[in-house]
Design a protein around this motif. Sequence first.
Motif, PDB file in Angstrom:
ATOM      1  N   ALA A 412       0.765  -1.200   0.033  1.00 11.05           N
ATOM      2  CA  ALA A 412      -0.032   0.155  -0.009  1.00 11.05           C
ATOM      3  C   ALA A 412       0.854   1.355  -0.019  1.00 11.05           C
ATOM      4  CB  ALA A 412      -0.901   0.033   1.351  1.00 11.05           C
ATOM      5  N   ALA A 413       0.504   2.233  -0.698  1.00 10.52           N
ATOM      6  CA  ALA A 413       1.105   3.641  -0.650  1.00 10.52           C
ATOM      7  C   ALA A 413       1.164   4.153   0.758  1.00 10.52           C
ATOM      8  CB  ALA A 413       0.241   4.583  -1.499  1.00 10.52           C
ATOM      9  N   ARG A 414       2.436   4.500   1.284  1.00 15.12           N
ATOM     10  CA  ARG A 414       2.629   4.903   2.471  1.00 15.12           C
ATOM     11  C   ARG A 414       2.625   6.550   2.438  1.00 15.12           C
ATOM     12  NH1 ARG A 414       8.230   1.632   3.313  1.00 15.12           N
ATOM     13  NH2 ARG A 414       7.238  -0.667   3.181  1.00 15.12           N
ATOM     14  N   PRO A 415       1.857   7.077   3.728  1.00 11.92           N
ATOM     15  CA  PRO A 415       1.955   8.616   3.834  1.00 11.92           C
ATOM     16  C   PRO A 415       3.272   9.261   3.736  1.00 11.92           C
ATOM     17  CG  PRO A 415       0.500   7.419   5.440  1.00 11.92           C
ATOM     18  CD  PRO A 415       1.342   6.392   4.688  1.00 11.92           C
ATOM     19  N   ASP A 416       3.297  10.233   3.096  1.00 10.25           N
ATOM     20  CA  ASP A 416       4.631  11.060   2.914  1.00 10.25           C
ATOM     21  C   ASP A 416       5.499  11.005   4.055  1.00 10.25           C
ATOM     22  OD1 ASP A 416       4.155  11.234   0.181  1.00 10.25           O
ATOM     23  OD2 ASP A 416       3.520  13.273   0.007  1.00 10.25           O
ATOM     24  N   ALA A 417       4.933  11.473   5.167  1.00 13.00           N
ATOM     25  CA  ALA A 417       5.356  11.746   6.436  1.00 13.00           C
ATOM     26  C   ALA A 417       6.143  10.385   6.890  1.00 13.00           C
ATOM     27  CB  ALA A 417       4.671  12.267   7.451  1.00 13.00           C
ATOM     28  N   LEU A 418       5.312   9.430   6.845  1.00 13.74           N
ATOM     29  CA  LEU A 418       5.879   7.865   7.408  1.00 13.74           C
ATOM     30  C   LEU A 418       6.921   7.386   6.377  1.00 13.74           C
ATOM     31  CD1 LEU A 418       5.935   5.151   8.973  1.00 13.74           C
ATOM     32  CD2 LEU A 418       4.030   4.542   7.397  1.00 13.74           C
ATOM     33  N   ALA A 419       7.013   7.798   5.145  1.00  8.91           N
ATOM     34  CA  ALA A 419       8.083   7.130   3.991  1.00  8.91           C
ATOM     35  C   ALA A 419       9.188   8.143   4.432  1.00  8.91           C
ATOM     36  CB  ALA A 419       7.581   7.773   2.647  1.00  8.91           C
ATOM     37  N   HIS A 420       9.053   9.378   4.819  1.00  5.48           N
ATOM     38  CA  HIS A 420      10.241  10.109   5.171  1.00  5.48           C
ATOM     39  C   HIS A 420      10.907   9.596   6.478  1.00  5.48           C
ATOM     40  CE1 HIS A 420      13.024  13.532   5.987  1.00  5.48           C
ATOM     41  NE2 HIS A 420      12.289  13.621   6.932  1.00  5.48           N
ATOM     42  N   LYS A 421      10.293   9.377   7.578  1.00  3.41           N
ATOM     43  CA  LYS A 421      10.397   8.571   8.799  1.00  3.41           C
ATOM     44  C   LYS A 421      11.434   7.286   8.627  1.00  3.41           C
ATOM     45  CE  LYS A 421       8.351   9.734  13.141  1.00  3.41           C
ATOM     46  NZ  LYS A 421       7.767  11.176  12.896  1.00  3.41           N
ATOM     47  N   ILE A 422      10.706   6.440   7.695  1.00  8.91           N
ATOM     48  CA  ILE A 422      11.298   5.334   7.216  1.00  8.91           C
ATOM     49  C   ILE A 422      12.794   5.440   6.836  1.00  8.91           C
ATOM     50  CG2 ILE A 422      11.297   3.242   5.944  1.00  8.91           C
ATOM     51  CD1 ILE A 422       8.098   3.224   6.328  1.00  8.91           C
ATOM     52  N   ALA A 423      12.975   6.227   5.817  1.00  7.17           N
ATOM     53  CA  ALA A 423      14.011   6.369   5.072  1.00  7.17           C
ATOM     54  C   ALA A 423      15.153   7.075   5.865  1.00  7.17           C
ATOM     55  CB  ALA A 423      13.759   7.610   3.795  1.00  7.17           C
TER      56      ALA A 423
END
Length: 504
Positions: A412-423
Amino acid sequence: MSDTRPNHVVIVGRDAALWLSASVIQRALGPAGISVEAVELPTRLQPGDIIVTQPAIEALHNQLRLDEAALLRTTGGSFSFGQNFVDSSGATPSFMHASGAYGAPIDGNAFFPYWVKARSFGLDVALEDFCLTAAAAKQGRMMLPDETTEIFGRTDYGYHLPALPYIATLKTLAARLGVVIHHTATVAAEHDQGGIRAISLDDGHRIEGALFVDATGPEALLIGEALGVGRDEWRPQFGIDRRLSTQAPRFLSVPAYGEIRAWRDGWLGLYPSQAATHVVQHYSSACCNDGDAMRAMATVSGLSVSGLSVSDATLRTFDPGRRHVAWQGNCVAIGEAACTLDPIHGVDLHAIQLGLVHLLQLFPVTADFSAERAEYNRLMHSSLERIRDFQSAWYALNRYGNSPFWTQAREAARPDALAHKIATFQARGDIAPMEDESFSFDSWQALFVGLGLMPESWSPAIDRTSPERMKQEFRRILAFVKEQVLKQPTHELYLDNFCRSEAA
């Protein structure tokens, strides 16, 4: 809608959202001349329902002057130091996501980068082993903070509260505080472009107010149905849409944590209280029918629910998402009327608490409260999205096999803020700071590590500490955790001495 300073609040709803709102507003603002009326709709709760809380609820209970021991005796509730996440297939390791701090600073730096570095050189000690509350939970012990443990790091706990007696306690409190209470099966709202003018009950009684609180749950009868505020759908991040709840006999010794067991089509929660084990099956109707989910409940839980059918359990559906705004006109939505959150991590009561805390901070002082309304909506928009991101991370990073449910969750597409946190975390172990977070850096780190996401590097500031010094500090911390946990009373003994319910 009144043109005068709002001094009369009408709260319409049911269960925790209604009675927490009524008690909190009356307690905080009653002395300032604000009056509160509560309109109670029929409860949706059943005897087996359980409320899982975050540690922050203790502060709200203290504001309401609810004695902890008395509350646990009345409700039959228990303490919870976190949740143990288990793959029911045994394919991936379990992990404890505990409340509180993980490790202690070394040479003035945060502990976590040292653990990451040591692990890259072969350390085989889990992050949770450096956490007082995780260790206490696994040993079935309390963790009563003192000066020594407070210096080491934060220790926190939540509760498992059987829902019906907890709601009865809150309702009794609201009445004692002077809240005027009405009961009705239905409500009808009179409204215009400015908001709600009045509501009518099924007995013909009409109640006017200056400010209305919608605590009606997902139906959002005031802010949604009457005022037409729409929703942002969060279904892409969350596949769970059905829940079966029942209860089994209590464990011989009540665990001080909940357990989440992932299975092919969803996950099952085991939440112990003093008198029972509350078994809650969560699943996707696209992957599994109700009968199969009920049969899987017996297998996954390992408890005596095999003789039960769907008719013996409470079945609920839910649809995660957030209203476009939580405050429209003179109507403020609290709890699920503002946002339906996924059931993982037990955040429903926390979302109610956030709404009430911000409402008290921004309670109108003049007839024109457009500025307060705008700020409230900004805060709640951000706060609820941060909770969504934390919950979404568990699904997005899951390692629970290749069934359609878990595969779709990962893809599933991840919210931008979560994707940034993961990266950011994957690159160097940092948790990107964001406003209005409900979960600490420790919680984010424990969640990511438990899900198998490991940083590729660490802050170079810790390289000034020698390997021998690191080893010495690790040994010291592990010895301290062991010493402190072993001198604590067991959870069962603590309940017996201070909080034992007559129903247990």
